[in-house]
Design an enzyme around this catalytic site. Sequence first.
Site, PDB file in Angstrom:
ATOM      1  N   LYS A 231      -5.090   5.804   3.296  1.00  0.00           N
ATOM      2  CA  LYS A 231      -4.645   5.980   1.909  1.00  0.00           C
ATOM      3  C   LYS A 231      -4.943   7.405   1.445  1.00  0.00           C
ATOM      4  O   LYS A 231      -6.015   7.944   1.744  1.00  0.00           O
ATOM      5  CB  LYS A 231      -5.374   4.961   1.021  1.00  0.00           C
ATOM      6  CG  LYS A 231      -4.922   4.934  -0.431  1.00  0.00           C
ATOM      7  CD  LYS A 231      -5.653   3.837  -1.196  1.00  0.00           C
ATOM      8  CE  LYS A 231      -5.207   3.736  -2.638  1.00  0.00           C
ATOM      9  NZ  LYS A 231      -5.909   2.664  -3.377  1.00  0.00           N
TER      10      LYS A 231
ATOM     11  N   SER B  94      -2.945  -0.655  -5.677  1.00  0.00           N
ATOM     12  CA  SER B  94      -2.461   0.708  -5.563  1.00  0.00           C
ATOM     13  C   SER B  94      -2.309   1.183  -4.123  1.00  0.00           C
ATOM     14  O   SER B  94      -1.689   2.201  -3.863  1.00  0.00           O
ATOM     15  CB  SER B  94      -3.424   1.640  -6.284  1.00  0.00           C
ATOM     16  OG  SER B  94      -4.707   1.595  -5.664  1.00  0.00           O
TER      17      SER B  94
ATOM     18  N   SER C 185      -6.802  -3.551  -5.248  1.00  0.00           N
ATOM     19  CA  SER C 185      -5.821  -2.692  -4.590  1.00  0.00           C
ATOM     20  C   SER C 185      -5.724  -2.799  -3.076  1.00  0.00           C
ATOM     21  O   SER C 185      -4.811  -2.214  -2.492  1.00  0.00           O
ATOM     22  CB  SER C 185      -6.068  -1.235  -4.956  1.00  0.00           C
ATOM     23  OG  SER C 185      -5.548  -0.994  -6.233  1.00  0.00           O
TER      24      SER C 185
HETATM   25  N1  GLN Z   1      -4.474  -2.784 -10.404  1.00  0.00           N
HETATM   26  C1  GLN Z   1      -5.788  -2.421 -10.817  1.00  0.00           C
HETATM   27  C2  GLN Z   1      -5.730  -1.187 -11.683  1.00  0.00           C
HETATM   28  O1  GLN Z   1      -4.669  -0.766 -11.956  1.00  0.00           O
HETATM   29  C3  GLN Z   1      -6.660  -2.201  -9.629  1.00  0.00           C
HETATM   30  C4  GLN Z   1      -6.435  -0.915  -8.952  1.00  0.00           C
HETATM   31  C5  GLN Z   1      -7.320  -0.705  -7.778  1.00  0.00           C
HETATM   32  O2  GLN Z   1      -7.924  -1.648  -7.261  1.00  0.00           O
HETATM   33  N2  GLN Z   1      -7.449   0.549  -7.375  1.00  0.00           N
HETATM   34  O3  GLN Z   1      -6.713  -0.659 -12.087  1.00  0.00           O
END
Ligand code: GLN
Length: 488
Positions: free
Chosen positions: A78, A153, A177
């Site tokens: 990532k 994400s 994420s």
């Molecule tokens: N969807 C969650 C957010 O927008 C989690 C994102 C993540 O785990 N990086 O914060």
Amino acid sequence: MELREQSIKAVRQQIAAKKISAVELCKAAFARIEKLADLNAFISLTREDALAQAQAIDQAAQSGAELPPLAGTILAVKDNMVMRGVKTTAGSKILYNYIPPYTATAVERLQAAGVIIVGKANCDEFAMGSSNENSAYGIVKNPWDTERVPGGSSGGSAVAVAAGMAMAALGSDTGGSIRQPAGFCGIVGLKPTYGRVSRYGLIAFGSSLDQIGPFANSVEDIAQLMNVMAGRDPLDSTSSEKATDDYVAALDGDVQGLRVGVPKECFGEGLDAEVREKIEASIKKFAELGAEIIEVSLPHSEYAVPVYYLIATAEASSNLARFDGVRYGFRAEEAYTLKDMYNRTRDEGFGAEVKRRIMLGTYALSAGYYDAYYGKAQQVRALIEGDFRNAFDRCDVIVTPVTPTPAFKLGEKTANPLEMYLSDIYTITLNLAGVPGLSMPCGLASNGMPIGIQLISRHFDEARLLKAAHNLEQATGLGFKPRAIEGL
Ligand code: GLN
């Protein structure tokens, strides 16, 4: 050569036996990446380094040397984890040209174990999002249906594995994420216990929630990666001193007598009927395998979304203060005073969702509001952690859905951030409590999209978590491509 059919162990054995070459495998991965470029899974590729690493592995195999444990594993990373000399953007324009001088510990450990890194995977900007529609480098598409989101994400990482462009990937999980995109893309993803894997070199979002973890095609492959990644790192003071387990060895054995907890709060309103049906079928499978099914309660779950979006945004507003045009990356051109330069750089460099969160977080932390918002949220967070402690007095593993629905359509939730935030409802409690969670496929919806199931265990009990998941995977036969994504 089909990357989706290759286990980490088999690839290493075949390279050692000179039945396949790492270079050949690596070229097959890049051919696949090129063919599926439209999915937009990568922000940048590391072709030369990958081929050099593959050559070195083939040479070692030729000389008869013992190969390292992950020799030949094709990996995507990532793009919010730094790698020395490799552009790292975190999905943001503000880091469009940032070349880090050091490498994240998790990445470095995997490299030392013989992985071949093919590139930096696309992600939501600074890991903020649930759909991978917030990247400055374009949206990522779900390979099962290119009109749907891959989840976020870590969407690029999940897509790279699900579509056979890599055998495994690294993601980060602050509120879901890793687990949510794994669920949406029909693969396995693990968020380890907070502190189990070093965060050194992970570009910080919410430091008390962030955790690096692996994606793969099977639970066994996840265990292989964890054996290398997990453990104390002197460069991350929050990484745990606690000894790691042999996660691969832990997969052996059955789940006879395992106490599987089912929290009643996770099966109420808002849960899609098909998701519920598949999760219930998996729970039945556990019972058939000899596990004991117990109803448990996580009574404070209803506060998880507001608590998370206070803590995560507060920590993000502080972490992102460092991006000011002075130290890294992008700097606005037309600025005539220092303050003007800061303002314009941040205005032009950050996307809409990141700005929304910086504003929310700055507000929550501001004088006079700190106790009412951040302080209160921390108190409720302790209650949520207590819920897990109480539940784990009565069971060993908890089972929940990963998300209320399978992957939604691109654009479906972008106009309504609150609705988007609600798609994290089952995953964020784990980050608030620090416990580990694994997402794995448990079936398909009638529209053909994968459905994920989440397994949770006590802090640092990844061994038991993986064993339970491995048993379920073997019983359902859903390891390695639950459905061939043909025509791609
Ligand atoms: N969807 C969650 C957010 O927008 C989690 C994102 C993540 O785990 N990086 O914060």
